[in-house]
Structure formats: C-alpha cells, structure tokens
Design a protein around this motif. Structure first.
Motif, PDB file in Angstrom:
ATOM      1  N   PHE A 118      40.478  31.402  34.125  1.00  0.00           N
ATOM      2  CA  PHE A 118      39.632  30.876  33.054  1.00  0.00           C
ATOM      3  C   PHE A 118      40.414  29.858  32.225  1.00  0.00           C
ATOM      4  CE2 PHE A 118      37.730  35.026  33.937  1.00  0.00           C
ATOM      5  CZ  PHE A 118      36.383  34.686  34.032  1.00  0.00           C
ATOM      6  N   ARG A 119      39.704  28.848  31.744  1.00  0.00           N
ATOM      7  CA  ARG A 119      40.327  27.853  30.880  1.00  0.00           C
ATOM      8  C   ARG A 119      40.432  28.330  29.431  1.00  0.00           C
ATOM      9  NH1 ARG A 119      38.044  21.874  32.615  1.00  0.00           N
ATOM     10  NH2 ARG A 119      38.282  22.110  34.882  1.00  0.00           N
ATOM     11  N   VAL A 120      39.737  29.427  29.121  1.00  0.00           N
ATOM     12  CA  VAL A 120      39.795  30.009  27.788  1.00  0.00           C
ATOM     13  C   VAL A 120      40.125  31.488  27.920  1.00  0.00           C
ATOM     14  CG1 VAL A 120      38.177  28.360  26.780  1.00  0.00           C
ATOM     15  CG2 VAL A 120      37.305  30.465  27.815  1.00  0.00           C
ATOM     16  N   GLY A 121      40.639  32.051  26.854  1.00  0.00           N
ATOM     17  CA  GLY A 121      40.930  33.471  26.866  1.00  0.00           C
ATOM     18  C   GLY A 121      39.732  34.291  26.452  1.00  0.00           C
ATOM     19  N   GLY A 122      39.750  35.564  26.854  1.00  0.00           N
ATOM     20  CA  GLY A 122      38.651  36.446  26.475  1.00  0.00           C
ATOM     21  C   GLY A 122      38.633  37.703  27.314  1.00  0.00           C
ATOM     22  N   LYS A 123      37.573  38.477  27.107  1.00  0.00           N
ATOM     23  CA  LYS A 123      37.396  39.743  27.813  1.00  0.00           C
ATOM     24  C   LYS A 123      36.429  39.557  28.973  1.00  0.00           C
ATOM     25  CE  LYS A 123      35.849  44.505  27.081  1.00  0.00           C
ATOM     26  NZ  LYS A 123      35.327  45.475  26.089  1.00  0.00           N
ATOM     27  N   ILE A 124      36.853  39.994  30.176  1.00  0.00           N
ATOM     28  CA  ILE A 124      36.008  39.880  31.367  1.00  0.00           C
ATOM     29  C   ILE A 124      34.903  40.921  31.282  1.00  0.00           C
ATOM     30  CG2 ILE A 124      35.946  40.022  33.887  1.00  0.00           C
ATOM     31  CD1 ILE A 124      38.877  39.224  33.920  1.00  0.00           C
ATOM     32  N   ILE A 125      33.685  40.467  31.453  1.00  0.00           N
ATOM     33  CA  ILE A 125      32.548  41.397  31.410  1.00  0.00           C
ATOM     34  C   ILE A 125      31.883  41.560  32.769  1.00  0.00           C
ATOM     35  CG2 ILE A 125      32.088  40.934  28.968  1.00  0.00           C
ATOM     36  CD1 ILE A 125      29.803  39.084  29.861  1.00  0.00           C
ATOM     37  N   ALA A 126      32.209  40.693  33.740  1.00  0.00           N
ATOM     38  CA  ALA A 126      31.559  40.805  35.054  1.00  0.00           C
ATOM     39  C   ALA A 126      32.449  40.196  36.122  1.00  0.00           C
ATOM     40  CB  ALA A 126      30.195  40.120  35.043  1.00  0.00           C
ATOM     41  N   ARG A 127      32.512  40.889  37.260  1.00  0.00           N
ATOM     42  CA  ARG A 127      33.173  40.357  38.474  1.00  0.00           C
ATOM     43  C   ARG A 127      32.147  40.390  39.584  1.00  0.00           C
ATOM     44  NH1 ARG A 127      35.755  42.589  42.902  1.00  0.00           N
ATOM     45  NH2 ARG A 127      35.828  44.676  42.007  1.00  0.00           N
ATOM     46  N   ARG A 179      30.868  26.193  46.928  1.00  0.00           N
ATOM     47  CA  ARG A 179      31.280  25.417  45.760  1.00  0.00           C
ATOM     48  C   ARG A 179      30.258  25.614  44.630  1.00  0.00           C
ATOM     49  NH1 ARG A 179      34.514  20.823  45.035  1.00  0.00           N
ATOM     50  NH2 ARG A 179      33.943  19.593  43.172  1.00  0.00           N
ATOM     51  N   GLY A 180      30.734  25.969  43.427  1.00  0.00           N
ATOM     52  CA  GLY A 180      29.866  26.202  42.278  1.00  0.00           C
ATOM     53  C   GLY A 180      29.407  27.631  42.125  1.00  0.00           C
ATOM     54  N   GLN A 181      29.731  28.515  43.053  1.00  0.00           N
ATOM     55  CA  GLN A 181      29.310  29.909  42.951  1.00  0.00           C
ATOM     56  C   GLN A 181      30.104  30.622  41.865  1.00  0.00           C
ATOM     57  OE1 GLN A 181      29.170  31.937  46.708  1.00  0.00           O
ATOM     58  NE2 GLN A 181      29.148  33.989  45.778  1.00  0.00           N
ATOM     59  N   VAL A 182      29.430  31.478  41.089  1.00  0.00           N
ATOM     60  CA  VAL A 182      30.057  32.203  39.980  1.00  0.00           C
ATOM     61  C   VAL A 182      30.916  33.326  40.535  1.00  0.00           C
ATOM     62  CG1 VAL A 182      29.646  33.580  37.915  1.00  0.00           C
ATOM     63  CG2 VAL A 182      28.163  31.636  38.428  1.00  0.00           C
ATOM     64  N   LEU A 183      32.140  33.402  40.030  1.00  0.00           N
ATOM     65  CA  LEU A 183      33.073  34.430  40.457  1.00  0.00           C
ATOM     66  C   LEU A 183      33.250  35.525  39.404  1.00  0.00           C
ATOM     67  CD1 LEU A 183      35.849  32.079  41.936  1.00  0.00           C
ATOM     68  CD2 LEU A 183      33.887  33.076  43.112  1.00  0.00           C
ATOM     69  N   MET A 184      33.460  35.129  38.138  1.00  0.00           N
ATOM     70  CA  MET A 184      33.638  36.070  37.034  1.00  0.00           C
ATOM     71  C   MET A 184      33.034  35.479  35.764  1.00  0.00           C
ATOM     72  SD  MET A 184      37.466  37.740  37.346  1.00  0.00           S
ATOM     73  CE  MET A 184      37.940  38.763  38.726  1.00  0.00           C
ATOM     74  N   ARG A 185      32.823  36.344  34.775  1.00  0.00           N
ATOM     75  CA  ARG A 185      32.301  35.902  33.491  1.00  0.00           C
ATOM     76  C   ARG A 185      33.096  36.560  32.364  1.00  0.00           C
ATOM     77  NH1 ARG A 185      27.303  33.379  33.928  1.00  0.00           N
ATOM     78  NH2 ARG A 185      26.193  33.749  35.895  1.00  0.00           N
ATOM     79  N   LEU A 186      33.260  35.799  31.272  1.00  0.00           N
ATOM     80  CA  LEU A 186      33.882  36.310  30.049  1.00  0.00           C
ATOM     81  C   LEU A 186      32.798  36.627  29.018  1.00  0.00           C
ATOM     82  CD1 LEU A 186      36.927  33.936  29.485  1.00  0.00           C
ATOM     83  CD2 LEU A 186      36.983  36.261  30.382  1.00  0.00           C
ATOM     84  N   ALA A 223      36.843  43.822  35.434  1.00  0.00           N
ATOM     85  CA  ALA A 223      35.985  43.807  34.254  1.00  0.00           C
ATOM     86  C   ALA A 223      36.564  44.716  33.175  1.00  0.00           C
ATOM     87  CB  ALA A 223      34.580  44.264  34.630  1.00  0.00           C
ATOM     88  N   GLY A 224      36.509  44.245  31.920  1.00  0.00           N
ATOM     89  CA  GLY A 224      37.070  44.972  30.804  1.00  0.00           C
ATOM     90  C   GLY A 224      38.461  44.527  30.433  1.00  0.00           C
ATOM     91  N   GLN A 225      39.086  43.749  31.287  1.00  0.00           N
ATOM     92  CA  GLN A 225      40.450  43.280  31.018  1.00  0.00           C
ATOM     93  C   GLN A 225      40.411  42.009  30.179  1.00  0.00           C
ATOM     94  OE1 GLN A 225      42.792  42.973  34.571  1.00  0.00           O
ATOM     95  NE2 GLN A 225      44.435  41.811  33.587  1.00  0.00           N
ATOM     96  N   PRO A 272      45.830  33.534  36.473  1.00  0.00           N
ATOM     97  CA  PRO A 272      45.123  33.617  37.765  1.00  0.00           C
ATOM     98  C   PRO A 272      44.413  34.954  37.911  1.00  0.00           C
ATOM     99  CG  PRO A 272      47.382  32.840  38.068  1.00  0.00           C
ATOM    100  CD  PRO A 272      47.290  33.347  36.668  1.00  0.00           C
ATOM    101  N   VAL A 273      43.131  34.894  38.184  1.00  0.00           N
ATOM    102  CA  VAL A 273      42.346  36.115  38.351  1.00  0.00           C
ATOM    103  C   VAL A 273      41.715  36.224  39.735  1.00  0.00           C
ATOM    104  CG1 VAL A 273      41.882  36.369  35.892  1.00  0.00           C
ATOM    105  CG2 VAL A 273      40.336  34.975  37.292  1.00  0.00           C
ATOM    106  N   VAL A 274      41.495  35.088  40.410  1.00  0.00           N
ATOM    107  CA  VAL A 274      40.884  35.077  41.741  1.00  0.00           C
ATOM    108  C   VAL A 274      41.587  34.029  42.595  1.00  0.00           C
ATOM    109  CG1 VAL A 274      38.769  34.770  43.087  1.00  0.00           C
ATOM    110  CG2 VAL A 274      38.652  35.792  40.816  1.00  0.00           C
ATOM    111  N   SER A 275      41.869  34.399  43.865  1.00  0.00           N
ATOM    112  CA  SER A 275      42.455  33.447  44.819  1.00  0.00           C
ATOM    113  C   SER A 275      41.410  33.129  45.878  1.00  0.00           C
ATOM    114  CB  SER A 275      43.707  34.036  45.477  1.00  0.00           C
ATOM    115  OG  SER A 275      44.713  34.264  44.509  1.00  0.00           O
ATOM    116  N   VAL A 276      41.208  31.841  46.118  1.00  0.00           N
ATOM    117  CA  VAL A 276      40.213  31.383  47.084  1.00  0.00           C
ATOM    118  C   VAL A 276      40.902  30.481  48.100  1.00  0.00           C
ATOM    119  CG1 VAL A 276      38.075  30.102  47.430  1.00  0.00           C
ATOM    120  CG2 VAL A 276      38.356  31.532  45.408  1.00  0.00           C
ATOM    121  N   ALA A 277      40.764  30.851  49.379  1.00  0.00           N
ATOM    122  CA  ALA A 277      41.326  30.037  50.464  1.00  0.00           C
ATOM    123  C   ALA A 277      40.265  29.059  50.951  1.00  0.00           C
ATOM    124  CB  ALA A 277      41.782  30.936  51.606  1.00  0.00           C
ATOM    125  N   ARG A 278      40.664  27.814  51.022  1.00  0.00           N
ATOM    126  CA  ARG A 278      39.723  26.783  51.434  1.00  0.00           C
ATOM    127  C   ARG A 278      39.451  26.872  52.927  1.00  0.00           C
ATOM    128  NH1 ARG A 278      41.254  20.764  49.844  1.00  0.00           N
ATOM    129  NH2 ARG A 278      41.365  21.880  47.830  1.00  0.00           N
TER     130      ARG A 278
END
Length: 413
Positions: free
Chosen positions: A97-106, A116-123, A218-220, A227-233
C-alpha cells in the motif's frame, strides 16, 4: 643297536627311506627309542633329518598384483555439472500500500491468477475519507475567497477608471485577488492528492500474473510501502539453481545448459545462463544462477522442480581420470600406466591437475587417449611391477577376444 635301527632311515646310497619303515622298526623294538630319549641332542638331530627328508623345497611364486584400470577418455572431454533448482518467473513484483492503515480485507490467495487492475487487499478508508472531506471544505473556502477578491478587483477597476480611487488602492486589490487565486489552487491540489490517498486504500495488481506470496493478513496494521503481496508476471520464466563457490566460475562459462523437469524428465529444455549472483546466499552459502528458458515451453509451471546440466569443454590437452588413479610421490602427482600385451607392467607418469569435479579430475601430462591407467591398488605398485587386470575394458583385450574366438572355432570343429 639303537644307532643301527635308526640308520635304516638312509640306505647306503644316501636315499631317504619311507617314514613307515622307521615307525614299524620302533614298534618292534621300542628300546632304542628310550635310549634316544636319554640323548636329546641325538633325538633332535634325527627329528630334523626326518623332517628335512619329508619336506619339499618351496616353489618361488612371482609377485603379480591385481589392479583395476580405466581407458583414458579422448581430449576435449565434456564437463557436466547437474544442479537442482526451481522454476520461477523472470519478473516478480512485491506489492504494498502507498499509505499506512489497517487491512480489512484480503481477496486473493497464493496461486490465484489475477488480471491487471484486480483488487488484492483493502485498508480501512475512514481516516482517509475524513481527510478527503477536509480537503473538499478547504477548496470551497478558497473558492469563496477567490470569488470575493475577484469581485472587489473588478469594482475598484471601475472606480479607478472614474479616478475615484488611487492606483495604489487598485494594486492592493489586484494583489489580494492573486493571493486568493493561489490559495484556491493550493486547496484544489491538496484535494486531488487526498483523493489519490483515499484510492490507495485499495491495492490492485498492476500486471497479469499469479500470486506467489501473501505477507499480511486482515486486521494487521501496515506502514506505507510494506510488501504484502507478491505477484509473478505471466510470460518469461527461468530456472534458478544454487551453485557451490568452487564451481561458479566454471558454470558461468558454460555454453550449453540442458534443463529437465522432475515431473517430465523426458522433456529436454535448452537454456542459457542469464545472471549469476555476485553475492552468496547467507544461509546456503551458494551463488544463485538464473537460467532463461523459452517462453513458449509447454507444461512448465511456476514452482516446479528442475535439474540443470551445465555442459562445457575442457582444454584440448586435458584428459579425464577418476580421483582414485592419482598417487602423490614426493612433491608431484603421478599415475600408473599399464603397458604390454602378454606381460603387463606398470610405469609412473608425472601429471598436472587442471581441474576437478566430484570424483573426477582433469589432468595433463605425457598421456594419450586409449592408454590404460590404474584406478585401484595404486599404493601397492612399484615401477616395473607385473599386474593382472580385473574387469578389463573390452577395448583393451584384443588378444583375449582372439583367443576366445579361436577356442570357440576349435570346439565347433
């Protein structure tokens, strides 16, 4: 009387008489034996005489050592090193994430194929939404001040045209308007920036690929950039192996790399060394070598186990022998070369070691391909020692083949 009975051990011509005759003479008259017991020296002499008469002279046995040999390989031999590894994506991104915060969804798991553009996590966006509302209010306030300053400037311009106010008053109103306009521009830019910050609460994939790692749940609470998610191209793949430090330079120069998958060992994949790590892994103490493979290779999936065989050529005058063939003599190394057809003998040949891999070494010396070199029993030999070959290579037994053929032909006739 005793001496006469013992004298039967030899006849007048000095020939030995069989031991059975002496035994029968003693059985008929044991008195001489008692006399001999009282004469130990005489008994010892007689016993030695009888033993010498019965024993035979030992036959002289020729010292022939059994050895194992190998036929020297031709020069410019292939050097093969096989190392295990795994299939990885050539390009892999660690997203955060480009900003800090609490993860509410994975919303993804390891192995999920993403677009491309698919949501991975939310704060949690509450704080960001409040900051956005504050920015909106700042823009409204700045817009009102700008509009007021603009109206004042227009009115004072009309009064100046009628010469009702001085030029200094008009300049002050113009300056006030410009300041209000700048404040509005600043507020609007802050609003756009805060709008982006709010959008950064949603982490999206920037490439088509596969999720290879999840580093947060979630909750962290995470900081910006963690880095929270690694994606291989998708697309380019490579095989990564760990090379020991004593083989890195040799493998770096390898011009032919053959890759086989453990899941399909019959499939041969041609690869090329793309990158050699300059630093050893702190845990395994090996150097990572990345081998590029064609993008269109079928049935290759990320994480598969693979084996990479590095094939290179030695120098033109290098010959490969087993490590057991070497013998250290004073300050140099030698090998035993077997010579002769019917009577095989060995001689020492000084050599120079040019390389080593596993249980094999490459040597240079007064040797020729096709010669036989001793590989077992080198410590028991001496120059000129006669030897017999155990499990001799077929190529080194032409005489034995000819003899066997002749024997077979004679039996058939």
């Amino acid at each position: 009387m005793a001496m006469r009975k013992l004298a039967i051990a030899q006849n007048s011509k000095g020939k030995n008489v069989p031991t059975q005759i002496i035994q029968r003479a003693i059985e008929r008259d044991p008195a001489p034996l008692h006399g001999l017991m009282r004469a130990p020296n005489l008994l010892l002499v007689c016993t030695l005489t009888l033993l010498a008469a019965c024993s035979k002279a030992p036959e002289k046995v020729e010292d022939i050592r059994p050895v194992r040999v190998t036929v020297l390989n031709p020069a410019n031999a292939d050097v093969t090193s096989e190392l295990p590894g795994a299939v990885q994506a050539r390009y892999e991104s660690q997203l955060g994430f480009r900003v800090g915060g609490k993860i509410i969804a994975r919303q993804v798991d390891v192995g999920t194929v993403v677009k491309r553009g698919q949501v991975l996590m939310r704060l949690d966006p509450k704080d960001l939404q409040l900051a956005q509302a504050q920015a909106v209010a700042a823009v409204s306030s700045a817009a009102s001040n700008r509009d007021t300053a603009k109206a004042d400037l227009k009115r004072y311009q009309e009064l100046r045209g009628k010469n009702f106010v001085s030029q200094a008053v008009l300049d002050a109103k113009d300056t006030a308007f410009k300041a209000a306009q700048a404040t509005y521009d600043q507020a609007e830019a802050a609003f756009k920036g805060q709008l982006n910050q709010t959008a950064y609460a949603t982490l999206e994939s920037d490439v088509d690929g596969v999720v290879t790692a999840i580093n947060a749940e979630a909750g962290q609470v995470v900081a910006a950039g963690t880095p929270v998610v690694s994606v291989a191209r998708q697309g380019a793949k490579e095989v990564v192996v760990g090379a020991p430090e004593n083989q890195v330079d040799q493998l770096r120069r390898s011009d032919d790399v053959q890759v086989r998958l453990w899941a399909d060992p019959k499939q041969l994949i041609r690869g090329t060394v793309r990158e050699v790590s300059p630093i050893a892994d702190p845990v395994t103490r090996t150097y990572a070598i990345k081998i590029a493979i064609p993008d269109d290779t079928p049935n290759v999936k990320l994480g598969m186990t693979a084996y990479a065989a590095f094939i290179s050529k030695t120098s033109d005058d290098a010959i490969k022998v087993p490590l057991t063939a070497l013998l250290r003599v004073q300050d140099h190394s030698v090998v035993w070369v077997v010579e002769g057809a019917n009577v095989r003998q060995v001689r020492q040949v000084p050599i120079e070691i040019t390389g080593q891999h596993g249980n094999e070494v490459w040597i240079r010396g007064a040797l020729k391909p096709g010669q036989q070199v001793v590989t077992a029993g080198v410590n028991q030999l001496k120059p000129g020692q006669k030897v017999t070959i155990l499990d001799a290579p077929e190529a080194s037994l032409p005489a034995a083949k000819a003899a066997s053929a002749a024997a077979t032909s004679g039996a058939a006739q």
